[in-house]
Design a protein around this motif. Sequence first.
Motif, PDB file in Angstrom:
ATOM      1  N   LYS A 114      45.178  56.539 -22.284  1.00  0.00           N
ATOM      2  CA  LYS A 114      45.347  56.844 -20.863  1.00  0.00           C
ATOM      3  C   LYS A 114      46.167  58.117 -20.681  1.00  0.00           C
ATOM      4  CE  LYS A 114      47.198  54.750 -16.602  1.00  0.00           C
ATOM      5  NZ  LYS A 114      48.224  55.770 -16.300  1.00  0.00           N
ATOM      6  N   LEU A 115      47.271  58.219 -21.437  1.00  0.00           N
ATOM      7  CA  LEU A 115      48.119  59.402 -21.360  1.00  0.00           C
ATOM      8  C   LEU A 115      47.362  60.637 -21.855  1.00  0.00           C
ATOM      9  CD1 LEU A 115      50.855  60.761 -20.917  1.00  0.00           C
ATOM     10  CD2 LEU A 115      51.490  60.078 -23.235  1.00  0.00           C
ATOM     11  N   MET A 116      46.589  60.485 -22.913  1.00  0.00           N
ATOM     12  CA  MET A 116      45.824  61.610 -23.449  1.00  0.00           C
ATOM     13  C   MET A 116      44.858  62.164 -22.411  1.00  0.00           C
ATOM     14  SD  MET A 116      43.064  61.710 -26.606  1.00  0.00           S
ATOM     15  CE  MET A 116      44.263  61.396 -27.882  1.00  0.00           C
ATOM     16  N   MET A 117      44.108  61.278 -21.753  1.00  0.00           N
ATOM     17  CA  MET A 117      43.124  61.735 -20.772  1.00  0.00           C
ATOM     18  C   MET A 117      43.803  62.367 -19.570  1.00  0.00           C
ATOM     19  SD  MET A 117      40.397  61.218 -22.368  1.00  0.00           S
ATOM     20  CE  MET A 117      39.255  61.731 -21.080  1.00  0.00           C
ATOM     21  N   GLU A 118      44.969  61.854 -19.205  1.00  0.00           N
ATOM     22  CA  GLU A 118      45.722  62.461 -18.100  1.00  0.00           C
ATOM     23  C   GLU A 118      46.196  63.861 -18.480  1.00  0.00           C
ATOM     24  OE1 GLU A 118      48.776  59.644 -17.306  1.00  0.00           O
ATOM     25  OE2 GLU A 118      47.486  58.301 -16.139  1.00  0.00           O
ATOM     26  N   LYS A 119      46.667  64.017 -19.706  1.00  0.00           N
ATOM     27  CA  LYS A 119      47.116  65.328 -20.178  1.00  0.00           C
ATOM     28  C   LYS A 119      45.960  66.316 -20.238  1.00  0.00           C
ATOM     29  CE  LYS A 119      51.545  64.607 -21.106  1.00  0.00           C
ATOM     30  NZ  LYS A 119      52.643  65.396 -20.485  1.00  0.00           N
ATOM     31  N   LEU A 120      44.765  65.828 -20.544  1.00  0.00           N
ATOM     32  CA  LEU A 120      43.589  66.693 -20.614  1.00  0.00           C
ATOM     33  C   LEU A 120      43.011  66.996 -19.228  1.00  0.00           C
ATOM     34  CD1 LEU A 120      41.740  65.148 -23.709  1.00  0.00           C
ATOM     35  CD2 LEU A 120      43.003  67.307 -23.616  1.00  0.00           C
ATOM     36  N   GLY A 121      43.582  66.380 -18.209  1.00  0.00           N
ATOM     37  CA  GLY A 121      43.116  66.633 -16.846  1.00  0.00           C
ATOM     38  C   GLY A 121      41.892  65.846 -16.450  1.00  0.00           C
ATOM     39  N   ALA A 122      41.631  64.741 -17.148  1.00  0.00           N
ATOM     40  CA  ALA A 122      40.467  63.906 -16.836  1.00  0.00           C
ATOM     41  C   ALA A 122      40.867  62.434 -16.863  1.00  0.00           C
ATOM     42  CB  ALA A 122      39.337  64.171 -17.827  1.00  0.00           C
ATOM     43  N   PRO A 123      41.756  62.000 -15.931  1.00  0.00           N
ATOM     44  CA  PRO A 123      42.203  60.608 -15.936  1.00  0.00           C
ATOM     45  C   PRO A 123      41.044  59.639 -15.766  1.00  0.00           C
ATOM     46  CG  PRO A 123      42.771  61.706 -13.872  1.00  0.00           C
ATOM     47  CD  PRO A 123      42.288  62.771 -14.797  1.00  0.00           C
ATOM     48  N   GLN A 124      41.163  58.484 -16.406  1.00  0.00           N
ATOM     49  CA  GLN A 124      40.113  57.469 -16.385  1.00  0.00           C
ATOM     50  C   GLN A 124      40.648  56.175 -15.786  1.00  0.00           C
ATOM     51  OE1 GLN A 124      36.856  58.126 -17.858  1.00  0.00           O
ATOM     52  NE2 GLN A 124      37.687  60.212 -17.812  1.00  0.00           N
TER      53      GLN A 124
END
Length: 237
Positions: A114-124
């Motif tokens: 979750k944190l990774m996708m938020e950091k990449l700018g694509a929250p899931q």
Amino acid sequence: MASEELAQKLQRRLQLEESGAEGDGGAAPTPAPAPSGGEEERSSLTGSAGAELSAKLARRHDINEGAAQPRLAAVFNPYTEFKEFSRRQIKDMERMFRLYDSGRDGYIDLMELKLMMEKLGAPQTHLGLKNMIKEVDEDFDGKLSFREFLLIFHKAAAGELEEDSGLLTLAKLSEIDVSIEGVKGAKNFFEAKVQALSSASKFEAEIRAEQDERKREEEERKHRRAAFRELKSAFTQ
């Protein structure tokens, strides 16, 4: 048998939830009789649990019954298993994996993803994250090992991920340089799809380059030590 006891506990819990016994204080239902027979027991396991848990129970049951073999722990070598990627690319992926493995346990769990996708700018969404893990979760443990993490890039390179897949988004937005034959950037790399090169010769060339670099550094250290000794002797004469 451990799987039988676990299945009975799950059946008991599901019966309580379905009947509302826990919420309204109703009488507890009569426990279901222990399943008998190989097929009946397996059917009971897969039918009473949720789809995700049922897959784990079914596999454990098959192992206990001798219908499947447990996965043997093998030494994982990413360089030989994922030959489409160079050593540098795999090391970049490993650095990214370790960056988000905040628990330092060798896995990326749901919250870390979750944190990774938020950091990449694509929250899931929570469901989206679970589906992302499920696409490459070969051992059904609900988290990503480094091998499963590499599978994301492998599947993306092979065009095996849907356009709306969260994993494809992760692969495209990552800052890993997966350039091959002059194609720069992860996005262009996956749009072009990696063309297989002679992986063996490429791998050997990278090994030789690393060895040559180490030899060069060692020669430089020798020259510096020799120069220092000469300078020291000049002052001590």
